[in-house]
Design an enzyme around this catalytic site. Structure first.
Site, mmCIF file in Angstrom:
data_model
loop_
_atom_site.group_PDB
_atom_site.id
_atom_site.type_symbol
_atom_site.label_atom_id
_atom_site.label_comp_id
_atom_site.label_asym_id
_atom_site.label_seq_id
_atom_site.Cartn_x
_atom_site.Cartn_y
_atom_site.Cartn_z
ATOM 1 N N ILE A 158 0.844 -1.199 0.000
ATOM 2 C CA ILE A 158 0.000 0.000 0.000
ATOM 3 C C ILE A 158 0.879 1.249 0.000
ATOM 4 O O ILE A 158 1.979 1.254 0.548
ATOM 5 C CB ILE A 158 -0.997 0.033 1.178
ATOM 6 C CG1 ILE A 158 -0.285 -0.038 2.538
ATOM 7 C CG2 ILE A 158 -2.032 -1.072 1.038
ATOM 8 C CD1 ILE A 158 -1.184 0.293 3.721
ATOM 9 N N TYR A 192 4.592 -1.132 3.326
ATOM 10 C CA TYR A 192 4.043 0.230 3.368
ATOM 11 C C TYR A 192 5.014 1.140 2.636
ATOM 12 O O TYR A 192 6.181 1.256 3.021
ATOM 13 C CB TYR A 192 3.915 0.645 4.832
ATOM 14 C CG TYR A 192 3.113 1.889 5.138
ATOM 15 C CD1 TYR A 192 1.830 1.787 5.680
ATOM 16 C CD2 TYR A 192 3.637 3.165 4.954
ATOM 17 C CE1 TYR A 192 1.092 2.921 6.015
ATOM 18 C CE2 TYR A 192 2.916 4.301 5.275
ATOM 19 C CZ TYR A 192 1.636 4.174 5.806
ATOM 20 O OH TYR A 192 0.914 5.299 6.135
ATOM 21 N N LYS A 193 4.537 1.768 1.580
ATOM 22 C CA LYS A 193 5.359 2.690 0.783
ATOM 23 C C LYS A 193 4.969 4.106 1.178
ATOM 24 O O LYS A 193 3.803 4.476 1.074
ATOM 25 C CB LYS A 193 5.095 2.446 -0.711
ATOM 26 C CG LYS A 193 5.870 3.363 -1.648
ATOM 27 C CD LYS A 193 5.429 3.163 -3.103
ATOM 28 C CE LYS A 193 6.189 4.116 -4.020
ATOM 29 N NZ LYS A 193 5.619 4.156 -5.381
ATOM 30 N N VAL A 194 5.938 4.897 1.629
ATOM 31 C CA VAL A 194 5.590 6.166 2.277
ATOM 32 C C VAL A 194 6.390 7.337 1.710
ATOM 33 O O VAL A 194 7.512 7.171 1.219
ATOM 34 C CB VAL A 194 5.785 6.035 3.812
ATOM 35 C CG1 VAL A 194 7.261 5.896 4.161
ATOM 36 C CG2 VAL A 194 5.156 7.205 4.568
#
Length: 292
Positions: A158, A192-194
């Site tokens: 995500i 988790y891509k942030v």
């Protein structure tokens, strides 16, 4: 059923050095800004993405492609190196209010079985986070996406990206990134891509503190993206984020933005961009080695 895990999209070191070429209308705008003849044809984007896959995938642990412009072509042309995993974007971007991505839904045309047959190991979902939009809707979309991935043995990635609220003009980007992590950092996805705090700018200690705050709220492995980070600052951003607990990067612009619109893009990707990606991969390995 063969179930893939995040280990299938990492380097041998356990870190992620992943390349994104799934930008859509935003990439078209980059070509237009670089002086490409308008209107910029779909084929211009497809050629660039396929060439990027061919030139750069040998140096990436995974590459993120989009259905709209390059997934089929990349598969048909065997453009991705055997050593590099394929991630497919499962998000449909809806334009509006003068911007190319005003809202996002799960792409109903996605075929996880076909993607797996074609060698895909993961799917990615962009989640736009606005403080005045319904959190439950976001959580429900992520839950549905996770189920779509996991029921087919694919890895779930995500990508929460923060936006100013629909109403009002108060927007604290840094707090929004933290608030999004509080909401979605334990949502059952695999990765988790942030967004990088502070756009990767400023003193290293400030960046580290901001990255550590982020790490406190993400209960899964996480990686940084490079949009809005100066490409010269991105290697440092990877180091700092990994010091704080990140496991690498999934980035496009920091690697290839400087050659968009230049002639001989195959050559440019090989000569200009491949060394950047190699260096970033080396940084990931170096930072992972410090954890042993």
């Amino acid at each position: 059923m063969n179930k893939y895990t995040i280990n299938d999209i990492t380097r041998a070191s356990g870190g992620f050095a992943m390349l994104a070429v799934d930008q859509r209308e935003a990439m078209r705008m980059m070509f237009a800004a670089a002086g490409a003849p308008a209107p910029v044809a779909d084929s211009v984007l497809t050629d660039f993405k396929v060439n990027a896959a061919k030139a750069l995938s040998p140096y990436a642990s995974a590459i993120l492609v989009d259905q709209q412009f390059c997934y089929r072509q990349v598969v048909e042309q065997n453009a991705i190196a055997k050593s590099c995993a394929m991630i497919v974007a499962a998000d449909e971007f809806i334009p509006g209010n003068g911007i190319p991505v005003d809202s996002v839904v799960i792409d109903r045309k996605i075929n996880p079985l076909q993607i797996k047959q074609d060698g895909g190991k993961a799917l990615k979902l962009l989640v736009l986070w606005r403080s005045d939009e319904d959190a439950q809707q976001r959580l429900d979309m992520v839950k549905e996406f996770n189920e779509l991935c996991h029921s087919h043995g694919l890895v779930s990635i995500i990508e929460p990206v923060v936006r100013p609220p629909r109403r009002g003009d108060k927007f604290d980007r840094e707090q929004a990134i933290i608030d999004a992590a509080k909401e979605l950092g334990d949502s059952g996805a695999d990765l988790y891509k942030v967004e990088m705090p502070l756009y990767g700018k400023g003193p290293q200690q400030e960046l580290l503190c901001a990255s550590q705050r982020l790490n406190d709220h993400i209960n899964m492995p996480w990686v940084i993206l490079s949009s809005s980070v100066d490409e010269k600052l991105f290697p440092r951003a990877v180091r700092v984020a990994m010091t704080a607990g990140a496991s690498g990067f999934l980035a496009g612009r920091a690697v290839w933005a400087s050659v968009v619109g230049l002639p001989d893009n195959e050559l440019m990707l090989r000569d200009v961009c491949a060394p950047k990606l190699q260096q970033l991969g080396d940084i990931v390995d170096e930072m992972m080695a410090k954890r042993r």
